[in-house]
Scaffold this active site. Sequence first.
Site, PDB file in Angstrom:
ATOM      1  CB  THR A 153      -0.972  -0.006   1.196  1.00  0.00           C
ATOM      2  OG1 THR A 153      -0.241  -0.251   2.405  1.00  0.00           O
ATOM      3  CG2 THR A 153      -2.035  -1.087   1.025  1.00  0.00           C
ATOM      4  CE  LYS A 179       0.285  -3.446   3.401  1.00  0.00           C
ATOM      5  NZ  LYS A 179      -0.436  -2.450   4.289  1.00  0.00           N
ATOM      6  CB  THR A 190      -2.109  -1.278   7.585  1.00  0.00           C
ATOM      7  OG1 THR A 190      -2.945  -0.375   8.165  1.00  0.00           O
ATOM      8  CG2 THR A 190      -2.649  -1.925   6.358  1.00  0.00           C
ATOM      9  CD  GLU A 277       2.450   5.215   6.340  1.00  0.00           C
ATOM     10  OE1 GLU A 277       1.631   4.597   5.637  1.00  0.00           O
ATOM     11  OE2 GLU A 277       2.131   5.889   7.337  1.00  0.00           O
ATOM     12  CG  ASN A 401      -0.126   8.427   7.727  1.00  0.00           C
ATOM     13  OD1 ASN A 401      -0.811   7.415   7.611  1.00  0.00           O
ATOM     14  ND2 ASN A 401       1.184   8.378   7.942  1.00  0.00           N
ATOM     15  CB  THR A 406      -6.001  13.078  -1.632  1.00  0.00           C
ATOM     16  OG1 THR A 406      -4.658  13.103  -1.148  1.00  0.00           O
ATOM     17  CG2 THR A 406      -6.942  13.613  -0.583  1.00  0.00           C
TER      18      THR A 406
END
Length: 406
Positions: A153, A179, A190, A277, A401, A406
């Site tokens: 993702t 992942k 996640t 991230e 995040n 979007t």
Amino acid sequence: MAVGEYPFPVMPPVEGVSIGIAAAGIKKADRNDVLLFSLCEGASVAGVFTQNTFCAAPIKICREHLQLARPRLLVVNSGNANACTGSSGRANALSVCDQVASQYGLSAAEVLPFSTGVIGEPLPVGKINAVVPALVQSAQEDNWQLAARAIMTTDTRPKGATRQIEIDGTTVTVNGIAKGAGMINPNMATMLGFIATDVAIDQTVLQGLVREAAGLSFNRITIDGDTSTNDACMVMASGKAGNKLIADPHSDSYAALKAAVNEVCIELAQMIVADGEGATKFVTIDVKGGASHDECLKVAYAVAHSPLIKTALFASDPNWGRIVAAIGYAGVENLDDTLVRVHLNDVLIVENGGRAESYTEEQGQKVMSGERIGIHIDLGRGDCSERLWTTDLSYEYVRINADYRT
């Protein structure tokens, strides 16, 4: 943005495990986003799942199906979590199970579904069911790298690890993919992790193996303190290696397999942290000298979750006061601060209740300027120890995040 280099390894096929890939266009067009593991008859499957109360419909169904039948198929989609979607989410996940099962003449109970992506959006079940025939047609034993990419993702790179060992004079393979880059906090037993091996092993013994492996790896990482609704770690064993069935968790064969599976899971867990991230730092937190493992973990998580520490790490700022503050509020009863010692890598920064006399700001700055940082804490009150892996908190994490939908 990610820390270090983790090239995808050459992964040998696992006999009895085929992998199909397809592009359903769930979130982005022309991107592989659906994955199918097809297992030979007689294979064993075990797993651990998120403890989030709002666990996704696929997780609930997995738990049910594992009680009803011996799984033969695992179907995974990225781009949509199918979480907090009510009765329609359950119906959609079961529809995918039905569609996949029909291709093999199996029952829906023999299918385990998994999803990852945005929470609260309806699963585009029509798109997924439409590519099920393509999943079946593309299935082969050497699709590991494509599989790792299909479940990504916000990941910046595919994550894979492999080991081969000898058991009963035969070569046994252990392959794993995972992942995860955000919403990572251990509470599974996640992120998604899928481990496959050709070893022959008893189902109950396999369940104990995956629980222990997750405890040493995926349950020892944290990026942002958020526990996903969709976490799962599954281990599949085809039984095709030709070894004697492993039924004794105290046997040498089990010990050899456990070591290999643990290594694969730890490597994958560390890859998730390194790909956190917006991460610019890979941080190992070691806490020793605890009176119990629980208090060691309390201290480690207090340090790992502190926004002040994580932002200081991003800034390469050796603001060690934030570390001792986190130790102090971690909830360790009757902690004697004069016995606590703290190191950054091999640099002693705190002892005897204050800054170490030998410490200089230049030493701390040198450590904090690196990509890999060790925070080593000795509580000075016992023999227990624990280890976590985490990251810094950067501007990029906020951007990723903030823009996620979007």
